[in-house]
Design a protein around this motif. Structure first.
Motif, PDB file in Angstrom:
ATOM      1  N   ARG A 379       0.811  -1.223   0.000  1.00  0.00           N
ATOM      2  CA  ARG A 379       0.000   0.000   0.000  1.00  0.00           C
ATOM      3  C   ARG A 379       0.847   1.278   0.000  1.00  0.00           C
ATOM      4  NH1 ARG A 379      -4.849  -1.789  -1.666  1.00  0.00           N
ATOM      5  NH2 ARG A 379      -5.388  -3.730  -0.580  1.00  0.00           N
ATOM      6  N   SER A 380       2.150   1.137   0.171  1.00  0.00           N
ATOM      7  CA  SER A 380       3.007   2.325   0.139  1.00  0.00           C
ATOM      8  C   SER A 380       3.266   2.810  -1.282  1.00  0.00           C
ATOM      9  CB  SER A 380       4.345   2.037   0.827  1.00  0.00           C
ATOM     10  OG  SER A 380       5.143   1.154   0.044  1.00  0.00           O
ATOM     11  N   LEU A 381       2.917   1.993  -2.276  1.00  0.00           N
ATOM     12  CA  LEU A 381       3.169   2.342  -3.669  1.00  0.00           C
ATOM     13  C   LEU A 381       1.976   3.068  -4.260  1.00  0.00           C
ATOM     14  CD1 LEU A 381       4.771  -1.027  -4.850  1.00  0.00           C
ATOM     15  CD2 LEU A 381       5.952   1.064  -4.168  1.00  0.00           C
ATOM     16  N   ASP A 382       2.225   4.223  -4.904  1.00  0.00           N
ATOM     17  CA  ASP A 382       1.142   4.947  -5.552  1.00  0.00           C
ATOM     18  C   ASP A 382       1.151   4.639  -7.047  1.00  0.00           C
ATOM     19  OD1 ASP A 382       3.217   6.415  -6.673  1.00  0.00           O
ATOM     20  OD2 ASP A 382       2.868   8.190  -5.433  1.00  0.00           O
ATOM     21  N   MET A 383       0.289   5.333  -7.804  1.00  0.00           N
ATOM     22  CA  MET A 383       0.133   5.042  -9.225  1.00  0.00           C
ATOM     23  C   MET A 383       1.421   5.277  -9.997  1.00  0.00           C
ATOM     24  SD  MET A 383      -3.002   6.264 -11.678  1.00  0.00           S
ATOM     25  CE  MET A 383      -2.601   8.010 -11.615  1.00  0.00           C
ATOM     26  N   ARG A 384       2.223   6.264  -9.574  1.00  0.00           N
ATOM     27  CA  ARG A 384       3.449   6.589 -10.299  1.00  0.00           C
ATOM     28  C   ARG A 384       4.597   5.629  -9.986  1.00  0.00           C
ATOM     29  NH1 ARG A 384       0.544   8.675 -13.843  1.00  0.00           N
ATOM     30  NH2 ARG A 384      -0.484  10.638 -13.313  1.00  0.00           N
ATOM     31  N   SER A 385       4.466   4.842  -8.951  1.00  0.00           N
ATOM     32  CA  SER A 385       5.488   3.843  -8.628  1.00  0.00           C
ATOM     33  C   SER A 385       4.924   2.431  -8.774  1.00  0.00           C
ATOM     34  CB  SER A 385       6.011   4.054  -7.205  1.00  0.00           C
ATOM     35  OG  SER A 385       4.959   4.025  -6.258  1.00  0.00           O
ATOM     36  N   ALA A 386       3.917   2.308  -9.638  1.00  0.00           N
ATOM     37  CA  ALA A 386       3.189   1.044  -9.770  1.00  0.00           C
ATOM     38  C   ALA A 386       4.039  -0.090 -10.325  1.00  0.00           C
ATOM     39  CB  ALA A 386       1.950   1.248 -10.656  1.00  0.00           C
ATOM     40  N   MET A 387       5.112   0.238 -11.053  1.00  0.00           N
ATOM     41  CA  MET A 387       5.941  -0.812 -11.655  1.00  0.00           C
ATOM     42  C   MET A 387       6.793  -1.543 -10.631  1.00  0.00           C
ATOM     43  SD  MET A 387       5.137  -0.825 -14.799  1.00  0.00           S
ATOM     44  CE  MET A 387       4.153   0.263 -15.842  1.00  0.00           C
ATOM     45  N   ASN A 388       6.914  -1.011  -9.438  1.00  0.00           N
ATOM     46  CA  ASN A 388       7.704  -1.614  -8.379  1.00  0.00           C
ATOM     47  C   ASN A 388       7.102  -2.966  -7.974  1.00  0.00           C
ATOM     48  OD1 ASN A 388       8.724  -2.134  -5.638  1.00  0.00           O
ATOM     49  ND2 ASN A 388       9.544  -0.054  -5.752  1.00  0.00           N
ATOM     50  N   GLY A 389       7.943  -3.971  -7.779  1.00  0.00           N
ATOM     51  CA  GLY A 389       7.435  -5.279  -7.369  1.00  0.00           C
ATOM     52  C   GLY A 389       8.530  -6.155  -6.800  1.00  0.00           C
ATOM     53  N   GLY A 390       8.141  -7.235  -6.144  1.00  0.00           N
ATOM     54  CA  GLY A 390       9.111  -8.141  -5.549  1.00  0.00           C
ATOM     55  C   GLY A 390       8.624  -9.579  -5.555  1.00  0.00           C
ATOM     56  N   VAL A 391       9.572 -10.501  -5.523  1.00  0.00           N
ATOM     57  CA  VAL A 391       9.268 -11.935  -5.490  1.00  0.00           C
ATOM     58  C   VAL A 391      10.123 -12.583  -4.402  1.00  0.00           C
ATOM     59  CG1 VAL A 391       9.372 -14.120  -6.752  1.00  0.00           C
ATOM     60  CG2 VAL A 391       8.678 -12.026  -7.945  1.00  0.00           C
ATOM     61  N   LYS A 392       9.491 -13.421  -3.594  1.00  0.00           N
ATOM     62  CA  LYS A 392      10.204 -14.215  -2.583  1.00  0.00           C
ATOM     63  C   LYS A 392       9.871 -15.680  -2.807  1.00  0.00           C
ATOM     64  CE  LYS A 392       8.869 -14.550   1.766  1.00  0.00           C
ATOM     65  NZ  LYS A 392       8.601 -14.240   3.202  1.00  0.00           N
ATOM     66  N   ILE A 393      10.899 -16.483  -3.056  1.00  0.00           N
ATOM     67  CA  ILE A 393      10.726 -17.918  -3.280  1.00  0.00           C
ATOM     68  C   ILE A 393      11.374 -18.678  -2.136  1.00  0.00           C
ATOM     69  CG2 ILE A 393      11.322 -19.877  -4.763  1.00  0.00           C
ATOM     70  CD1 ILE A 393      11.136 -18.055  -7.153  1.00  0.00           C
ATOM     71  N   THR A 394      10.601 -19.543  -1.505  1.00  0.00           N
ATOM     72  CA  THR A 394      11.113 -20.393  -0.427  1.00  0.00           C
ATOM     73  C   THR A 394      11.261 -21.810  -0.957  1.00  0.00           C
ATOM     74  OG1 THR A 394       9.975 -19.027   1.225  1.00  0.00           O
ATOM     75  CG2 THR A 394      10.740 -21.212   1.923  1.00  0.00           C
ATOM     76  N   LEU A 395      12.423 -22.390  -0.752  1.00  0.00           N
ATOM     77  CA  LEU A 395      12.682 -23.751  -1.210  1.00  0.00           C
ATOM     78  C   LEU A 395      12.340 -24.757  -0.113  1.00  0.00           C
ATOM     79  CD1 LEU A 395      16.116 -23.177  -3.001  1.00  0.00           C
ATOM     80  CD2 LEU A 395      13.795 -23.016  -3.947  1.00  0.00           C
ATOM     81  N   ALA A 396      12.323 -26.023  -0.466  1.00  0.00           N
ATOM     82  CA  ALA A 396      11.904 -27.080   0.453  1.00  0.00           C
ATOM     83  C   ALA A 396      12.785 -27.157   1.688  1.00  0.00           C
ATOM     84  CB  ALA A 396      11.899 -28.419  -0.280  1.00  0.00           C
ATOM     85  N   ASP A 397      14.056 -26.786   1.567  1.00  0.00           N
ATOM     86  CA  ASP A 397      14.951 -26.861   2.723  1.00  0.00           C
ATOM     87  C   ASP A 397      14.918 -25.600   3.574  1.00  0.00           C
ATOM     88  OD1 ASP A 397      16.276 -25.026   1.164  1.00  0.00           O
ATOM     89  OD2 ASP A 397      18.156 -26.155   1.004  1.00  0.00           O
ATOM     90  N   GLY A 398      14.014 -24.680   3.247  1.00  0.00           N
ATOM     91  CA  GLY A 398      13.887 -23.445   4.014  1.00  0.00           C
ATOM     92  C   GLY A 398      14.657 -22.270   3.455  1.00  0.00           C
ATOM     93  N   THR A 399      15.469 -22.494   2.427  1.00  0.00           N
ATOM     94  CA  THR A 399      16.224 -21.401   1.803  1.00  0.00           C
ATOM     95  C   THR A 399      15.261 -20.382   1.201  1.00  0.00           C
ATOM     96  OG1 THR A 399      18.095 -22.839   1.292  1.00  0.00           O
ATOM     97  CG2 THR A 399      17.901 -20.799   0.009  1.00  0.00           C
ATOM     98  N   VAL A 400      15.513 -19.109   1.474  1.00  0.00           N
ATOM     99  CA  VAL A 400      14.681 -18.034   0.945  1.00  0.00           C
ATOM    100  C   VAL A 400      15.493 -17.234  -0.078  1.00  0.00           C
ATOM    101  CG1 VAL A 400      13.428 -15.910   1.484  1.00  0.00           C
ATOM    102  CG2 VAL A 400      13.308 -17.869   3.050  1.00  0.00           C
ATOM    103  N   LEU A 401      14.950 -17.118  -1.277  1.00  0.00           N
ATOM    104  CA  LEU A 401      15.562 -16.333  -2.354  1.00  0.00           C
ATOM    105  C   LEU A 401      14.623 -15.180  -2.681  1.00  0.00           C
ATOM    106  CD1 LEU A 401      16.698 -19.299  -4.627  1.00  0.00           C
ATOM    107  CD2 LEU A 401      18.051 -18.096  -2.904  1.00  0.00           C
ATOM    108  N   ARG A 402      15.171 -13.991  -2.725  1.00  0.00           N
ATOM    109  CA  ARG A 402      14.325 -12.804  -2.882  1.00  0.00           C
ATOM    110  C   ARG A 402      14.933 -11.852  -3.918  1.00  0.00           C
ATOM    111  NH1 ARG A 402      11.088 -10.357   1.192  1.00  0.00           N
ATOM    112  NH2 ARG A 402      12.125 -11.685   2.733  1.00  0.00           N
ATOM    113  N   ALA A 403      14.058 -11.183  -4.645  1.00  0.00           N
ATOM    114  CA  ALA A 403      14.482 -10.113  -5.551  1.00  0.00           C
ATOM    115  C   ALA A 403      13.412  -9.035  -5.559  1.00  0.00           C
ATOM    116  CB  ALA A 403      14.703 -10.645  -6.968  1.00  0.00           C
TER     117      ALA A 403
END
Length: 466
Positions: A379-403
């Motif tokens: 909710r901190s993103l407004d219409m002009r910063s709408a392209m901002n995004g992130g992905v967090k992937i958690t693997l089976a062993d608990g490893t977290v990969l984020r971008a």
């Protein structure tokens, strides 16, 4: 700023379109316009064979088939200029692969290029540099108009950004015609009078409108400019007063600095983003994040236990309803689905046009992965910063990969260079029903177009019998 009776935004913008000297147009503006011209024609060429939605438009255009008319891009025949603007407009956005302005959230050339091709078919001669300047003016105007909004009119039921592109087409065609500032103002009014769009099209998964919408904008722009050229009067003050665009769609409020500030020095067409991936620009942050994560040596697609994304409120609609977005039934619907696009990228290690064919849409592993994606709205993103995004992937062993990505690849901070754009053009051109006879020569023509004494050479190069 509240729109008042004394505002003169329309007059200032119309005068700039009509009167700014081409000789004074910065080289960077001209270069940006020819990059967009090459990219726009390229994706239209590919659409001629790949987008089923354009087939009815091509059929209509054949009814007006005439030798020496305006070429229908990638289709091997000419038609009457107004019909050509319509079908070329449909082709322009059919694959959702053309350039865009991230902050303005418009495709500034999608209607402008078809309008330019049709308008110059009605005049004896126009230099290549002047045509590029005309395109730059149309793109600059529509980006400024969109940036001038201080609210999101889609909450009131309007699908605003498609409405605005008719103005780019009208401004471009008017400049090609050599219109006066008064004629530009009337052309904008006639284009605006033909344009509307309901947000309902965004909520209907099987709607084809989002794919072919630029057909109506290109048509409206060419018709509007042609009527104004012939002396017809629509109405004045398209951007001003209670009955102008901001009065009707913007609650009477406008960011005057964004709309008309620094007219001679700020050219928004230089800030466009080019798409490395053939989907809605709102999905690109998640493609970008996925590709970054997949480069991590710890990543394994087979070991994914959870995927969570961070999306702006503006693009939340690309994630809902969950069932539809996870299992899109058409290429168009898939391109407007963050879960599907992300899952397809993770599954394939890339995102190309082939990820949207009927076999890819039916891939159960992609669908199951899309269904597992959890969505968090930032909710901190407004219409002009709408392209901002992130992905967090958690693997089976608990490893977290984020971008996390503030601006996806292809934007001003991470642009596609000329070589990448040319490679994209070549790949798209080879898919056309009727590609240019000499693709390398076509690229050379466009990339040196400011030196062309007569821009009609572009029409010749687009014709199958050239």
């Amino acid at each position: 700023m509240t729109i008042g009776s004394s505002a003169s935004h329309t007059r200032r913008l119309s005068s700039h379109v009509a009167e700014f000297p081409t000789a004074d147009t910065p080289a960077a503006v001209i270069h940006a316009a020819k990059r967009s011209l090459l990219d726009g024609i390229g994706v239209s060429l590919a659409a001629s064979s790949l987008a089923r939605q354009v087939e009815p438009f091509i059929g209509l255009a054949r009814e007006g088939h005439t030798r020496g008319g305006t070429p229908v891009i990638g289709c091997g025949f000419d038609t009457a200029p107004t019909l050509a603007a319509t079908v070329n407009g449909a082709l322009a956005h059919a694959l959702d692969f053309e350039d865009t302005h991230d902050a303005a959230i418009v495709h500034p050339y999608a209607a402008a290029i078809p309008a330019a091709l049709s308008a110059m078919n009605r005049i004896d001669k126009i230099a290549g540099r002047e045509l590029l300047a005309s395109l730059a003016h149309g793109a600059n105007l529509v980006c400024r108009v969109s940036l001038g909004f201080t609210n999101n009119s889609e909450t009131d039921g309007w699908f605003l950004h498609p409405i605005l592109n008719s103005l780019a087409a009208a401004a471009t065609a008017s400049r090609v015609y050599g219109a006066t500032s008064a004629q530009v103002e009337q052309a904008l009014s006639f284009a605006f009078s033909q344009s509307t769009s309901s947000a309902a099209a965004k909520d209907q998964a099987d709607s084809d409108y989002r794919t072919i919408r630029e057909a109506f904008n290109a048509h409206a722009g060419v018709v509007g400019a042609s009527l104004a050229r012939d002396g017809l009067i629509g109405f004045s003050r398209v951007f001003d007063g209670p009955y102008g665009i901001y009065g009707l769609y913007g609650g009477g409020s406008v960011d005057a600095a964004a709309l008309t500030g620094d007219l001679e020095t700020r050219w928004e067409n230089t800030a466009v983003s080019f798409k490395p991936w053939p989907s809605c620009r709102g999905t690109h942050a998640f493609v970008d994040c996925a590709l970054q994560i997949m480069q991590d040596p710890l990543f394994s697609a087979d070991e994914i236990s959870d995927i969570e994304i961070r999306v702006s409120p503006f693009y939340q609609s690309l994630c809902e309803p969950t069932a539809e977005k996870s299992r899109p039934t058409t290429a168009s619907a898939a391109k407007f689905s963050i879960p599907f696009v992300l899952a397809a990228t993770v599954r394939s290690g890339e995102l190309t046009l082939k990820q949207f064919d009927e076999w890819a849409l039916a891939d159960e592993q992609t669908i199951r992965l899309a269904e597992r994606i959890r969505v968090g709205v930032d909710r901190s993103l407004d219409m002009r910063s709408a392209m901002n995004g992130g992905v967090k992937i958690t693997l089976a062993d608990g490893t977290v990969l984020r971008a996390d990505v503030e601006e996806p690849r292809g934007g001003s901070t991470r642009p596609m260079d000329d070589a990448e754009l040319i490679a994209k053009f070549r790949a798209c051109a080879e898919l056309a029903l009727h590609p240019p006879r000499d693709i390398a020569a076509f690229v050379d023509l466009v990339m040196n177009f400011e030196q062309e004494p007569d821009a009609h050479s572009l029409l010749v190069a687009l014709r199958a019998d050239s």
